[in-house]
Design an enzyme around this catalytic site. Structure first.
Site, PDB file in Angstrom:
ATOM      1  N   GLY A   1      -3.522 -14.442  11.811  1.00  0.00           N
ATOM      2  CA  GLY A   1      -4.605 -13.791  11.340  1.00  0.00           C
ATOM      3  C   GLY A   1      -5.951 -14.649  10.897  1.00  0.00           C
ATOM      4  NE  ARG A   2      -4.113 -17.304   6.362  1.00  0.00           N
ATOM      5  CZ  ARG A   2      -3.064 -17.891   5.704  1.00  0.00           C
ATOM      6  NH1 ARG A   2      -3.460 -18.310   4.477  1.00  0.00           N
ATOM      7  NH2 ARG A   2      -1.913 -17.934   6.096  1.00  0.00           N
TER       8      ARG A   2
ATOM      9  CE1 TYR B   1      -3.580  -2.401  -0.269  1.00  0.00           C
ATOM     10  CE2 TYR B   1      -2.917  -3.392   1.638  1.00  0.00           C
ATOM     11  CZ  TYR B   1      -3.595  -3.198   0.471  1.00  0.00           C
ATOM     12  OH  TYR B   1      -4.632  -4.472   0.418  1.00  0.00           O
TER      13      TYR B   1
HETATM   14  C1  LIG Z   1      -9.451 -12.031   5.225  1.00  0.00           C
HETATM   15  C2  LIG Z   1      -8.028 -11.200   5.366  1.00  0.00           C
HETATM   16  C3  LIG Z   1      -7.764  -9.724   5.397  1.00  0.00           C
HETATM   17  C4  LIG Z   1      -6.677  -9.262   5.857  1.00  0.00           C
HETATM   18  N1  LIG Z   1      -6.701  -7.947   6.074  1.00  0.00           N
HETATM   19  C5  LIG Z   1      -5.523  -7.150   6.319  1.00  0.00           C
HETATM   20  C6  LIG Z   1      -5.367  -5.904   6.886  1.00  0.00           C
HETATM   21  O1  LIG Z   1      -6.288  -5.146   6.814  1.00  0.00           O
HETATM   22  N2  LIG Z   1      -4.298  -5.440   7.193  1.00  0.00           N
HETATM   23  C7  LIG Z   1      -3.122  -6.057   7.349  1.00  0.00           C
HETATM   24  O2  LIG Z   1      -1.958  -5.490   7.243  1.00  0.00           O
HETATM   25  N3  LIG Z   1      -3.204  -7.359   6.713  1.00  0.00           N
HETATM   26  C8  LIG Z   1      -4.210  -8.006   6.544  1.00  0.00           C
HETATM   27  N4  LIG Z   1      -4.174  -9.080   6.160  1.00  0.00           N
HETATM   28  C9  LIG Z   1      -3.028 -10.147   6.545  1.00  0.00           C
HETATM   29  C10 LIG Z   1      -3.078 -10.613   7.760  1.00  0.00           C
HETATM   30  O3  LIG Z   1      -2.798  -9.825   8.706  1.00  0.00           O
HETATM   31  C11 LIG Z   1      -1.927 -11.717   7.836  1.00  0.00           C
HETATM   32  O4  LIG Z   1      -0.799 -11.217   7.629  1.00  0.00           O
HETATM   33  C12 LIG Z   1      -1.956 -12.827   7.049  1.00  0.00           C
HETATM   34  O5  LIG Z   1      -3.464 -13.510   7.083  1.00  0.00           O
HETATM   35  C13 LIG Z   1      -0.957 -14.090   7.554  1.00  0.00           C
HETATM   36  O6  LIG Z   1      -1.371 -14.360   8.760  1.00  0.00           O
HETATM   37  P1  LIG Z   1      -1.989 -15.769   8.867  1.00  0.00           P
HETATM   38  O7  LIG Z   1      -1.261 -16.933   8.316  1.00  0.00           O
HETATM   39  O8  LIG Z   1      -1.924 -16.245  10.580  1.00  0.00           O
HETATM   40  O9  LIG Z   1      -3.401 -15.668   8.557  1.00  0.00           O
HETATM   41  C14 LIG Z   1      -5.497  -9.997   5.740  1.00  0.00           C
HETATM   42  C15 LIG Z   1      -5.502 -11.454   5.648  1.00  0.00           C
HETATM   43  C16 LIG Z   1      -6.731 -12.002   5.416  1.00  0.00           C
HETATM   44  C17 LIG Z   1      -6.765 -13.528   5.384  1.00  0.00           C
END
Ligand SMILES: Cc1cc2nc3c(=O)[nH]c(=O)nc-3n(C[C@H](O)[C@H](O)[C@H](O)COP(=O)(O)O)c2cc1C
Length: 368
Positions: free
Chosen positions: A322-323, A184
């Site tokens: 996250g997820r 971004y």
């Molecule tokens: C549905 C969704 C929305 C996300 N929205 C953002 C966000 O608003 N800002 C951000 O920095 N990362 C966002 N991410 C990235 C997550 O913060 C995270 O980095 C990514 O899912 C990997 O972590 P995880 O393997 O624990 O899911 C998003 C990811 C997902 C799946």
């Protein structure tokens, strides 16, 4: 699985001025359930409160201005109506014993004219169009051709961050996270692949880091630096099909060293391609965290075992999920008990109402 010492992951600590009950962080997650005016509904209060047992919640990315918006139905933090909608979220999370910081977001070139005031072109360091799609009210669309910001417009961008940071304070957050990740606006300035400027915001590493440093410095003036975090993703190119910087280790190393001197609350890194495999070994995140000097939050495809190991070895102070937080509001308890995790359907990630948002069961619900 071998027996692991889980004490550290579940122990309390403080990151800057923020005391947290455990080392498990809810990563920022865009869920696209606000109104077109960026105002949250009461569902968001329920959603975040359900997840308040996280040591720290980082909110979904939140637009600092209309110009900074790239996706329909994402929340804002630049009007009084935004503040009034966020305040019950922070109050309710605090009542439940949680801590919550707001992620400050400007998408830069990842936007579409239909989301901009008067159908204007999105802004970017340079007029280079992004690939991929952004979500408009008419569904997914390719991002519009951006316009390069004039040098004399940059103080206005810093001012928008400052306004949003003030509004976040009014809304009762514990701090803010500056989103300089996932391709971004701020990351578009950092990388030589998206920044071809010839003024003092482009060219050398020092110049490309300048905007992020100005934004973080200004936001720190409002909040105190010990309540300001920074998110980076040196290896992510998925969003907008954005090539990596030609020398990410030097670029990000310089940036965190400069910002470390401010005494920020934390550095939060997406280790690898966001949502891809964890790539903690593909880049020297350890060097980054050392150069920064403050608390380090690791993220990207962590599971219980990896998180315990990262905290036990001191490689990370906290781990963001996250997820797993989407389908498991009581993720902390599930990790503590080594209980199975529910895999939320991706179809519910973005948009819609309570379904796939606030209707996931906790272990306690299941026991009933
Ligand atoms: C549905 C969704 C929305 C996300 N929205 C953002 C966000 O608003 N800002 C951000 O920095 N990362 C966002 N991410 C990235 C997550 O913060 C995270 O980095 C990514 O899912 C990997 O972590 P995880 O393997 O624990 O899911 C998003 C990811 C997902 C799946």
């Amino acid at each position: 699985m071998t027996d692991m010492n889980t004490t550290a992951l579940f122990s309390d600590t403080s990151i800057g001025a923020i005391d947290v009950a455990n080392r498990i962080v809810m990563a920022p997650l865009t869920r696209s359930r606000a109104g077109m005016d960026g105002v949250h509904t009461p569902l968001a209060v329920q959603y975040y409160t359900q997840r308040a047992s996280a040591g720290l919640i980082i909110t979904e990315a939140t637009n600092i201005s209309q110009q900074g918006r790239g996706y329909a139905l994402t929340p804002g933090i630049y009007t009084d109506a935004h503040v009034e909608a966020w305040r019950p979220v922070t109050e309710s999370v605090h009542e439940a014993g949680g801590r919550i910081v707001l992620q400050l977001w400007h998408v830069g070139r990842m936007s579409h004219v239909s989301l901009q005031e008067g159908g204007a072109a999105p802004v970017a360091p340079s007029a280079i169009q992004a690939g991929e799609t952004v979500f408009t009210l008419d569904g997914p669309q390719p991002p519009s051709m951006p316009r390069a910001l004039d040098t004399d417009e940059i103080p206005g961008i810093v001012g928008d961050y400052a306004n949003a940071a003030r509004k976040a304070k009014e809304a009762g957050f514990d701090g803010v996270e500056v989103h300089a990740a996932n391709c971004y606006l701020l990351e578009q300035f950092l990388r030589d692949s998206t920044n071809r400027r010839t003024d003092r915001y482009g060219g050398s590493i020092e110049n490309r880091a300048r905007l992020v440093i100005e934004v973080v410095t200004e936001v720190s003036r409002i909040w105190g630096s010990d309540r300001v975090g920074l998110r980076l993703s040196p290896l992510t190119k998925a969003v907008g099909d954005t090539p990596l910087d030609s020398d990410p280790q030097s670029m990000y190393g310089y940036l965190v060293e400069q910002l470390g001197r401010l005494g920020l609350a934390y550095l939060h890194c997406v280790e690898g391609q966001t949502r891809g495999e964890n790539a903690a070994d593909a880049f020297d995140f350890k060097a980054l965290s050392r150069a920064f000097g403050g608390a380090y939050i690791a993220n990207n495809s962590y599971d219980r075992e990896l998180a315990i190991a990262a905290v036990n070895t001191g490689r990370a102070d906290l781990v963001a999920f996250g997820r797993p937080f989407i389908g498991n509001p009581d993720l902390v308890e599930r990790l503590r008990r080594n209980a199975p995790l529910f895999d939320a359907p991706q179809s519910s990630y973005y948009g819609g109402g309570a379904e796939g948002y606030t209707d996931f069961r906790t272990l306690a619900d299941q026991d009933q």
